[in-house]
Design a protein around this motif. Structure first.
Motif, PDB file in Angstrom:
ATOM      1  N   GLU A  68      35.599 -13.049  -3.210  1.00  0.00           N
ATOM      2  CA  GLU A  68      34.314 -13.701  -3.195  1.00  0.00           C
ATOM      3  C   GLU A  68      34.362 -14.219  -2.013  1.00  0.00           C
ATOM      4  O   GLU A  68      35.142 -14.743  -1.449  1.00  0.00           O
ATOM      5  CB  GLU A  68      34.212 -14.579  -4.164  1.00  0.00           C
ATOM      6  N   ILE A  69      33.065 -13.652  -1.511  1.00  0.00           N
ATOM      7  CA  ILE A  69      33.127 -14.204   0.011  1.00  0.00           C
ATOM      8  C   ILE A  69      33.034 -16.146  -0.004  1.00  0.00           C
ATOM      9  O   ILE A  69      32.111 -16.510  -0.817  1.00  0.00           O
ATOM     10  CB  ILE A  69      32.043 -13.971   0.965  1.00  0.00           C
ATOM     11  N   GLU A  85      41.456 -12.949   2.085  1.00  0.00           N
ATOM     12  CA  GLU A  85      41.308 -12.193   3.162  1.00  0.00           C
ATOM     13  C   GLU A  85      40.571 -12.714   4.170  1.00  0.00           C
ATOM     14  O   GLU A  85      39.495 -13.290   3.914  1.00  0.00           O
ATOM     15  CB  GLU A  85      40.547 -10.752   2.757  1.00  0.00           C
ATOM     16  N   ILE A  86      40.855 -12.743   5.486  1.00  0.00           N
ATOM     17  CA  ILE A  86      40.204 -13.392   6.811  1.00  0.00           C
ATOM     18  C   ILE A  86      39.951 -12.537   7.866  1.00  0.00           C
ATOM     19  O   ILE A  86      41.040 -12.000   8.073  1.00  0.00           O
ATOM     20  CB  ILE A  86      41.240 -14.631   7.067  1.00  0.00           C
ATOM     21  N   ILE A  87      38.818 -12.177   8.291  1.00  0.00           N
ATOM     22  CA  ILE A  87      38.655 -11.423   9.267  1.00  0.00           C
ATOM     23  C   ILE A  87      37.922 -12.348  10.287  1.00  0.00           C
ATOM     24  O   ILE A  87      36.974 -12.791  10.113  1.00  0.00           O
ATOM     25  CB  ILE A  87      37.659 -10.388   8.927  1.00  0.00           C
ATOM     26  N   HIS A  88      38.616 -12.036  11.536  1.00  0.00           N
ATOM     27  CA  HIS A  88      37.927 -12.916  12.810  1.00  0.00           C
ATOM     28  C   HIS A  88      37.507 -12.247  13.564  1.00  0.00           C
ATOM     29  O   HIS A  88      37.939 -10.929  13.827  1.00  0.00           O
ATOM     30  CB  HIS A  88      38.727 -14.168  13.235  1.00  0.00           C
ATOM     31  N   PHE A  89      36.302 -12.419  14.385  1.00  0.00           N
ATOM     32  CA  PHE A  89      35.776 -11.624  15.365  1.00  0.00           C
ATOM     33  C   PHE A  89      36.566 -11.837  16.621  1.00  0.00           C
ATOM     34  O   PHE A  89      36.700 -12.748  17.248  1.00  0.00           O
ATOM     35  CB  PHE A  89      34.245 -11.786  15.608  1.00  0.00           C
ATOM     36  N   GLU A 135      49.066  -6.774   8.671  1.00  0.00           N
ATOM     37  CA  GLU A 135      47.992  -7.547   7.844  1.00  0.00           C
ATOM     38  C   GLU A 135      46.572  -6.422   7.854  1.00  0.00           C
ATOM     39  O   GLU A 135      46.604  -5.816   9.050  1.00  0.00           O
ATOM     40  CB  GLU A 135      47.700  -8.808   8.358  1.00  0.00           C
ATOM     41  N   ARG A 136      46.150  -6.446   6.794  1.00  0.00           N
ATOM     42  CA  ARG A 136      44.959  -5.633   6.702  1.00  0.00           C
ATOM     43  C   ARG A 136      43.987  -6.400   5.594  1.00  0.00           C
ATOM     44  O   ARG A 136      44.317  -7.181   4.822  1.00  0.00           O
ATOM     45  CB  ARG A 136      45.111  -4.198   6.064  1.00  0.00           C
ATOM     46  N   ALA A 137      42.718  -6.313   6.253  1.00  0.00           N
ATOM     47  CA  ALA A 137      41.522  -6.874   5.313  1.00  0.00           C
ATOM     48  C   ALA A 137      40.438  -5.726   5.145  1.00  0.00           C
ATOM     49  O   ALA A 137      40.141  -5.213   6.230  1.00  0.00           O
ATOM     50  CB  ALA A 137      41.085  -8.105   5.894  1.00  0.00           C
ATOM     51  N   ASN A 152      49.601  -9.490   2.894  1.00  0.00           N
ATOM     52  CA  ASN A 152      50.972  -9.858   3.025  1.00  0.00           C
ATOM     53  C   ASN A 152      51.333 -11.195   2.332  1.00  0.00           C
ATOM     54  O   ASN A 152      50.245 -12.170   2.007  1.00  0.00           O
ATOM     55  CB  ASN A 152      51.385 -10.267   4.360  1.00  0.00           C
ATOM     56  N   ILE A 159      34.911 -14.542   8.693  1.00  0.00           N
ATOM     57  CA  ILE A 159      34.386 -14.256   7.212  1.00  0.00           C
ATOM     58  C   ILE A 159      35.648 -14.403   6.298  1.00  0.00           C
ATOM     59  O   ILE A 159      36.876 -13.982   6.637  1.00  0.00           O
ATOM     60  CB  ILE A 159      33.994 -12.972   7.083  1.00  0.00           C
ATOM     61  N   VAL A 160      35.623 -15.268   5.341  1.00  0.00           N
ATOM     62  CA  VAL A 160      36.639 -15.369   4.348  1.00  0.00           C
ATOM     63  C   VAL A 160      36.428 -15.019   3.175  1.00  0.00           C
ATOM     64  O   VAL A 160      35.266 -15.154   2.568  1.00  0.00           O
ATOM     65  CB  VAL A 160      36.984 -17.245   4.516  1.00  0.00           C
ATOM     66  N   GLU A 161      37.276 -14.429   2.344  1.00  0.00           N
ATOM     67  CA  GLU A 161      37.276 -13.963   1.031  1.00  0.00           C
ATOM     68  C   GLU A 161      38.241 -14.455   0.338  1.00  0.00           C
ATOM     69  O   GLU A 161      39.451 -14.417   0.719  1.00  0.00           O
ATOM     70  CB  GLU A 161      37.232 -12.305   1.125  1.00  0.00           C
ATOM     71  N   TYR A 205      45.268  -6.267  17.046  1.00  0.00           N
ATOM     72  CA  TYR A 205      44.391  -6.508  16.015  1.00  0.00           C
ATOM     73  C   TYR A 205      43.114  -5.911  16.534  1.00  0.00           C
ATOM     74  O   TYR A 205      42.547  -5.992  17.435  1.00  0.00           O
ATOM     75  CB  TYR A 205      44.020  -8.250  16.107  1.00  0.00           C
ATOM     76  N   ILE A 216      35.092 -17.328  14.894  1.00  0.00           N
ATOM     77  CA  ILE A 216      34.077 -16.869  14.115  1.00  0.00           C
ATOM     78  C   ILE A 216      34.669 -16.240  13.129  1.00  0.00           C
ATOM     79  O   ILE A 216      35.169 -14.923  13.443  1.00  0.00           O
ATOM     80  CB  ILE A 216      33.040 -16.133  14.759  1.00  0.00           C
ATOM     81  N   ILE A 253      36.414  -6.354   3.601  1.00  0.00           N
ATOM     82  CA  ILE A 253      35.539  -7.025   3.078  1.00  0.00           C
ATOM     83  C   ILE A 253      34.284  -6.835   2.971  1.00  0.00           C
ATOM     84  O   ILE A 253      33.573  -6.088   3.826  1.00  0.00           O
ATOM     85  CB  ILE A 253      35.222  -8.592   3.672  1.00  0.00           C
ATOM     86  N   SER A 271      39.614  -5.065   9.029  1.00  0.00           N
ATOM     87  CA  SER A 271      40.526  -5.539   9.996  1.00  0.00           C
ATOM     88  C   SER A 271      41.686  -5.104   9.930  1.00  0.00           C
ATOM     89  O   SER A 271      42.346  -4.464   8.618  1.00  0.00           O
ATOM     90  CB  SER A 271      40.469  -7.156  10.416  1.00  0.00           C
ATOM     91  N   LEU A 301      47.895 -13.214   1.913  1.00  0.00           N
ATOM     92  CA  LEU A 301      46.869 -13.318   2.930  1.00  0.00           C
ATOM     93  C   LEU A 301      46.750 -11.753   3.722  1.00  0.00           C
ATOM     94  O   LEU A 301      47.809 -11.345   4.167  1.00  0.00           O
ATOM     95  CB  LEU A 301      47.415 -14.244   3.888  1.00  0.00           C
ATOM     96  N   ASN A 302      45.614 -11.273   3.555  1.00  0.00           N
ATOM     97  CA  ASN A 302      45.450 -10.202   3.944  1.00  0.00           C
ATOM     98  C   ASN A 302      46.449  -9.169   3.771  1.00  0.00           C
ATOM     99  O   ASN A 302      46.876  -7.988   4.726  1.00  0.00           O
ATOM    100  CB  ASN A 302      45.227 -10.136   5.741  1.00  0.00           C
ATOM    101  N   LEU A 322      38.972  -4.775  14.371  1.00  0.00           N
ATOM    102  CA  LEU A 322      38.029  -4.679  13.543  1.00  0.00           C
ATOM    103  C   LEU A 322      37.056  -3.642  13.585  1.00  0.00           C
ATOM    104  O   LEU A 322      36.689  -3.393  14.738  1.00  0.00           O
ATOM    105  CB  LEU A 322      37.446  -6.173  13.178  1.00  0.00           C
TER     106      LEU A 322
END
Lengths: 339, 68
Positions: free
Chosen positions: B42-43, B60-64, A226-228, B10, B36-38, A154, B34, A230, A219, B7-8, A156
């Motif tokens: 919309e966030i 969509e979910i992106i985690h750090f 999976e892809r995102a 899929n 960010i969710v969309e 993964y 941590i 934002i 990401s 989801l992302n 980003l």
């Protein structure tokens, strides 16, 4: 003029004009690990004018599956990553002015290191130093910072500072994580390194050549597919301590004493002495020759075994204590040798 | 019973008792990250994680992460 960049110039969005802009670019690569290696190689091949690449660590066997600039011989020679990276990047393209610096980037030296470059490419391995780089880039007048991070399969990316009104990294990270996933805990595969660095470098090339684009937090997971992507414009905070109208740059203000860190991906503790205490490696090697075993001494560092641990001393006032994650134990070992 | 969300990118089935964003993050073991969710482009701010999730929502979910 040879044909070296002809295929890149044939790509219409770049062209000869874009190539001339790439040639003028002065790049700071923060970290010469996996992402820094991959991004550095792409950027020297692309023909940027100047690269400074900094790193605090030496090359280890566990790096070779993903850190593409390094070889087995570099591990055997115990070369610092910044030294081996400079050598390899120069061999790939001798037209590029490449400087490798073996240094631990801290609030005390980050501005001096970065000043004079056009932008920063993220090759770091933890969020704290990314926030330090974010503050430094803003303090230096808003230099772009091409963030990238990856673990497992993964990765980003987020380009910061390339367009007005966009959030900085600090805007996105309200709460600092106590612990994030690292290469140490969940591993990492090389394809996600290359993918993440490729996105960073694509954004760099777009930025240099003046392409219009909206920065997005993106990401990818190469294993799950999976892809995102934002658009985080709305997350810009007017009260952000780093990028608001009255910034305090909190990550630049940390004061240095004896600092310690457990290195990502390594069973290793780093000790850094305050006020840049310098080690005179030659005389120090002589003084400990009878005390330690397996002493290796090159122009950049001194390595030895002592108290059951492998130790590496750098001239810039740092010691790596291998074979432990225990900071107190590492300090004790260092005190035993250095007094 | 399950509902199907995107989801992302899929298609992803989740138990129908996962009713809002917070419960989805817990279901995905992402609640302590941590991120960010969309939701449907919309966030979703952190104080609105009780926003309901419906069948066919696009999330969509992106985690750090730390590494690199």
């Amino acid at each position: 003029m040879n044909e070296r960049y002809s295929r890149q110039e044939l790509f219409t969005p770049i062209g000869e004009g874009g190539q001339a802009l790439i040639r003028e670019a002065s790049v700071f690569i923060l970290g010469a690990g996996a992402l820094g290696s991959a991004a550095g190689e792409m950027l020297v091949r692309a023909g940027v004018g100047r690269i400074t690449i900094v790193d605090r660590d030496i090359i280890d066997w566990t790096n070779l599956h993903r850190q593409q600039l390094y070889t087995e011989q570099d591990v055997i020679d115990q070369l610092p990553k910044a030294v081996a990276a400079e050598k390899r990047l120069t061999a790939i393209n001798s037209d590029v002015d490449v400087t490798g610096i073996v240094v631990d980037v801290t609030p005390n030296n980050v501005l001096d290191l970065i000043r004079g470059h056009d932008f920063i490419v993220d090759g770091t391995d933890n969020i704290e130093i990314r926030l330090l780089a974010n503050d430094a880039a803003l303090k230096l007048g808003g230099l772009p910072f091409f963030m990238g991070a990856c673990v497992g399969s993964y990765g980003l990316t987020f380009p910061i500072g390339i367009k007005e009104g966009q959030p900085c990294l600090h805007c996105l990270l309200e709460i600092l994580p106590a612990q994030t996933m690292t290469c140490d805990t969940v591993g990492v595969i090389s394809p996600i390194v290359v993918t993440t660095a490729a996105r960073q470098v694509a954004d760099v090339l777009k930025y240099i050549t003046g392409a219009e684009f909206t920065p997005k937090l993106e990401s990818t997971d190469l294993w799950t597919g999976e892809r995102a992507s934002i658009d985080v414009s709305k997350l810009k905070k007017n009260s952000c301590p780093s990028c608001s109208a009255n910034p305090t740059y909190p990550f630049l203000s940390a004061r240095e004493s004896m600092r310690t860190a457990v290195l990502c991906g390594r069973d290793t503790v780093q000790l850094s002495w305050p006020e840049n205490r310098k080690f005179e490696l030659d005389s120090f090697a002589e003084s400990i020759r009878g005390t330690v075993s397996k002493l290796v001494h090159n122009p950049h560092l001194l390595a030895c075994e002592y108290g059951g641990h492998r130790l590496v001393l750098f001239r810039d006032g740092r010691m790596l204590v291998h074979g432990t994650k225990d900071i107190v134990a590492a300090k004790k070992i260092a005190a035993g040798l250095l007094g | 019973m399950t509902i199907t969300i995107d989801l992302n990118g899929n298609s992803h089935e989740i138990p129908s008792d996962v009713g809002n964003v917070q419960q989805l993050l817990e279901n995905l073991n992402l609640a302590d990250r941590i991120l960010i969710v969309e939701l449907n482009k919309e966030i979703v701010p952190k104080d609105a994680y009780d926003t309901p999730i419906k069948d066919r929502d696009q999330i969509e979910i992106i985690h750090f992460v730390g590494g690199g």
